[in-house]
Design a protein around this motif. Structure first.
Motif, PDB file in Angstrom:
ATOM      1  N   GLY A   1      17.110   4.551  -5.547  1.00 40.86           N
ATOM      2  CA  GLY A   1      17.728   5.393  -6.563  1.00 40.86           C
ATOM      3  C   GLY A   1      19.209   5.186  -6.770  1.00 40.86           C
ATOM      4  O   GLY A   1      19.741   5.504  -7.840  1.00 40.86           O
ATOM      5  N   LEU A   2      19.906   4.638  -5.762  1.00 41.06           N
ATOM      6  CA  LEU A   2      21.372   4.568  -5.827  1.00 41.06           C
ATOM      7  C   LEU A   2      21.910   3.681  -6.952  1.00 41.06           C
ATOM      8  O   LEU A   2      22.892   4.068  -7.609  1.00 41.06           O
ATOM      9  N   PRO A   3      21.339   2.493  -7.225  1.00 38.35           N
ATOM     10  CA  PRO A   3      21.928   1.653  -8.284  1.00 38.35           C
ATOM     11  C   PRO A   3      21.995   2.351  -9.642  1.00 38.35           C
ATOM     12  O   PRO A   3      23.025   2.312 -10.319  1.00 38.35           O
ATOM     13  N   GLY A   4      20.909   3.000 -10.042  1.00 37.74           N
ATOM     14  CA  GLY A   4      20.935   3.692 -11.327  1.00 37.74           C
ATOM     15  C   GLY A   4      21.880   4.865 -11.320  1.00 37.74           C
ATOM     16  O   GLY A   4      22.563   5.141 -12.325  1.00 37.74           O
ATOM     17  N   LEU A   5      21.925   5.590 -10.209  1.00 32.95           N
ATOM     18  CA  LEU A   5      22.826   6.741 -10.106  1.00 32.95           C
ATOM     19  C   LEU A   5      24.266   6.335 -10.362  1.00 32.95           C
ATOM     20  O   LEU A   5      25.014   7.016 -11.078  1.00 32.95           O
ATOM     21  N   LEU A   6      24.688   5.207  -9.797  1.00 36.78           N
ATOM     22  CA  LEU A   6      26.080   4.787  -9.894  1.00 36.78           C
ATOM     23  C   LEU A   6      26.418   4.109 -11.215  1.00 36.78           C
ATOM     24  O   LEU A   6      27.551   4.215 -11.696  1.00 36.78           O
ATOM     25  N   ALA A   7      25.460   3.395 -11.801  1.00 37.83           N
ATOM     26  CA  ALA A   7      25.800   2.488 -12.896  1.00 37.83           C
ATOM     27  C   ALA A   7      25.463   3.009 -14.289  1.00 37.83           C
ATOM     28  O   ALA A   7      26.140   2.640 -15.255  1.00 37.83           O
ATOM     29  N   LEU A   8      24.433   3.830 -14.424  1.00 36.74           N
ATOM     30  CA  LEU A   8      24.003   4.219 -15.763  1.00 36.74           C
ATOM     31  C   LEU A   8      24.970   5.223 -16.390  1.00 36.74           C
ATOM     32  O   LEU A   8      25.372   6.194 -15.740  1.00 36.74           O
TER      33      LEU A   8
ATOM     34  N   GLU B   1      13.628   9.070 -11.301  1.00 37.13           N
ATOM     35  CA  GLU B   1      14.082  10.458 -11.331  1.00 37.13           C
ATOM     36  C   GLU B   1      15.270  10.672 -10.405  1.00 37.13           C
ATOM     37  O   GLU B   1      16.093  11.558 -10.647  1.00 37.13           O
ATOM     38  N   ALA B   2      15.372   9.854  -9.351  1.00 37.38           N
ATOM     39  CA  ALA B   2      16.526   9.957  -8.457  1.00 37.38           C
ATOM     40  C   ALA B   2      17.818   9.553  -9.148  1.00 37.38           C
ATOM     41  O   ALA B   2      18.911   9.903  -8.683  1.00 37.38           O
ATOM     42  N   SER B   3      17.722   8.808 -10.241  1.00 35.36           N
ATOM     43  CA  SER B   3      18.894   8.313 -10.957  1.00 35.36           C
ATOM     44  C   SER B   3      19.307   9.205 -12.118  1.00 35.36           C
ATOM     45  O   SER B   3      20.247   8.864 -12.840  1.00 35.36           O
ATOM     46  N   ILE B   4      18.636  10.334 -12.303  1.00 36.15           N
ATOM     47  CA  ILE B   4      18.849  11.174 -13.474  1.00 36.15           C
ATOM     48  C   ILE B   4      19.250  12.575 -13.030  1.00 36.15           C
ATOM     49  O   ILE B   4      18.607  13.165 -12.154  1.00 36.15           O
TER      50      ILE B   4
END
Length: 560
Positions: free
Chosen positions: A28-35, A141-144
């Motif tokens: 989940g971390l890459p999307g959390l940081l980058a999106l 969902e972890a990234s949103i």
């Protein structure tokens, strides 16, 4: 290398939940940081949480002046706490608001592994938690910054504890007061985050399980007295406060305006027939898709086992309810994915049958193909040609995950196939959400407009020019989040009024003519200071957001 022995050693004791949580973190971390901020739900949640911090009103969440009464307050509290802990509300960065979702996903994976420890070997506990933690749906969902990552963690924790309590009466490990406290804590958190969903999953499981067993004695020592009092103490004060603050409007909006329409018809064009979630399951479970058929077979064959019976009662009734509800969103069944992970891990206790292996391999390859084409299609669709090389690299990583998992499974090495597929899929997913998606700049229209405003030296947050910004012809919540709570969403006349008052305006290109007319009426001039162009994916429309600033002296036209 003996991978089975390595996994077995790695899953002993506390290591299985901890490693499962690490898998969810990596996914989940890459999307959390980058999106950039997403439309529309994420930005609405984040903006309402930001306004809580700005106004100090932690009872009734609002998006600008509009009450947000569709969901309980829990997610807003968690997001506000995360922002206060690691950032500042003035920064308008989206990643802190996503931290609760990532922690919820980590909790779901860890709880899944911990619950499985009541009936499975340490290795299969780790596999169960890893399956859930690496699944595409949970990692997305972890990234949103929305409710469903936290909901998954809360419900999985409650169900894992409930499973251990049930199995303690069937030769499982003893379930003490701590396990019961975790059940009630997970249930309370699920209520604060998304109302009736958690209690529904628990109630359906308990009812079907009692009917199947024809006894309910195992429920007596659950701690009903103090457990229900604890939920009342956690949920009750806010429920009373929001009832008073909204004059009861919260319950009408939440139950009558949000829940009831979803139960009666496909709300907001999200309708789909029954079977929708079953059709999507091979994609949502990727990269563990190869074990899906074997897990279902294990569930049927092992239904006499108390552990498998509990997993089936957790999975099937709630899944049928989600399939029957007309409104379909892909994340709705996520609270029961832990049960699927249990069944899929249980399938590894014995060699997988030839038919289940072939079906799993076929579904694995098909899912990999679907994910592989997403990147190139997105690059071609938005005209971001410079990203095609990266999109092809992501596609190859997905294809490698599918091919490795399928090939090893067909050779009778399902565990090695799962491990190889998971490693490659984590790389592919990280590249897709963490690198490729942010480079699809035409998709991030609000972000481009906010950057253009800052480049023009006209961001009110920097104190150079008076605010707020008025926006005409574009109403996506992500722009409000980026520019601030007082952003005015209006029409061409409102934009012209902003110029007359010395404030910036953002005007969508289709509103240029009425904007010019309104400027002429007010005898003021504006200069065009930049633009952000791209695809508004919420309505599939290409927009050009023009930045206008006031100029000195009377005029009747827009100056280039």
């Amino acid at each position: 290398m003996d991978w089975a022995a390595l996994v077995e050693r790695s899953g002993r004791g506390w290591r299985a939940p901890a490693l499962a949580a690490v898998v969810a973190l990596l996914a989940g971390l890459p999307g959390l940081l980058a999106l950039p901020p997403l439309d529309r739900d994420e930005s609405r949640f984040a903006e309402a949480s930001a306004q809580m911090l700005e106004t100090g009103d932690f009872v009734a969440p609002r998006f600008q002046d509009t009450p947000r009464f569709k969901k309980p307050v829990g997610i807003y509290w968690l997001q506000a706490a995360a922002v206060r802990a690691v950032s500042h509300v003035e920064d308008r960065q989206i990643w802190p608001y996503r931290i609760p979702s990532l922690l919820g996903a980590m909790l779901a994976a860890a709880a899944c592994a911990w619950g499985a420890a009541a009936f499975a070997s340490p290795g299969r506990c780790l596999v169960a938690g890893g399956i859930l933690g690496a699944s595409f749906l949970l990692s997305a969902e972890a990234s949103i910054a929305a409710t469903d990552g936290v909901l998954a963690g809360a419900v999985t924790l409650a169900m894992a504890a409930l499973g251990r309590i049930y199995l303690s009466g069937h030769c499982g490990p003893s379930a003490g007061r701590g396990t019961k406290a975790l059940f009630w804590a997970g249930l309370a958190l699920s209520i604060l985050v998304k109302g009736p969903i958690g209690p529904m999953v628990v109630a359906l499981t308990v009812v079907i399980l009692c009917l199947w067993d024809r006894k309910a004695r195992w429920l007596l020592p659950l701690g009903w007295g103090w457990g229900l009092l604890a939920i009342a103490a956690l949920v009750g004060p806010w429920a009373m406060a929001v009832t008073v603050a909204s004059d009861g409007a919260f319950w009408g909006a939440s139950l009558g305006g949000d829940l009831a329409p979803k139960l009666l018809h496909g709300e907001e064009s999200h309708g789909a027939p029954p079977g929708f979630y079953l059709l999507l399951a091979p994609l949502m479970l990727f990269p563990a898709t190869l074990l899906l058929p074997a897990g279902l077979v294990a569930g049927w064959r092992g239904r006499a086992s108390p552990a498998i019976r509990f997993a089936l009662c957790w999975l099937v009734p709630a899944w049928l309810v989600f399939e029957a509800v007309p409104t379909k969103l892909i994340h709705y069944p996520l609270p029961v994915y832990g049960a699927l992970a249990w069944l899929m891990a249980a399938a590894l206790a014995e060699p997988i049958g030839r038919r289940a292996a072939w079906i799993g391999a076929a579904l694995m390859v098909l899912a990999a193909l679907v994910f592989a084409v997403l990147g190139p299609i997105a690059v071609a669709r938005v005209g971001a040609g410079e990203g095609m090389g990266l999109a092809i690299a992501v596609a190859l990583a997905y294809l490698a995950a599918g091919a490795a998992g399928a090939w090893l499974t067909l050779r009778g090495r399902a565990l090695e196939g799962l491990l190889a597929a998971a490693a490659l899929a984590l790389v592919a997913h990280g590249l897709f959400l963490g690198v490729l998606a942010p480079q699809l700049r035409p998709l991030w229209l609000s972000n481009r407009a906010a950057r253009a405003l800052a480049a023009a030296g006209a961001s009110p947050a920097e104190g150079v020019i008076a605010g707020p910004v008025t926006v005409a012809g574009y109403e996506e919540p992500s722009l409000v989040f980026l520019l601030g709570s007082d952003t005015v969403l209006g029409d061409a006349a409102d934009a012209a009024q902003a110029i007359a008052e010395g404030r910036p305006a953002i005007v969508e290109a289709r509103q240029t003519a009425p904007f010019q007319a309104a400027l002429a009426t007010q005898h003021v001039a504006a200069r065009r200071a930049g633009e952000g162009a791209g695809l508004d994916y919420s309505n599939n429309q290409h927009d050009v957001l023009q930045i206008f600033l006031p100029v000195q002296g009377p005029a009747s036209e827009v100056k280039p």
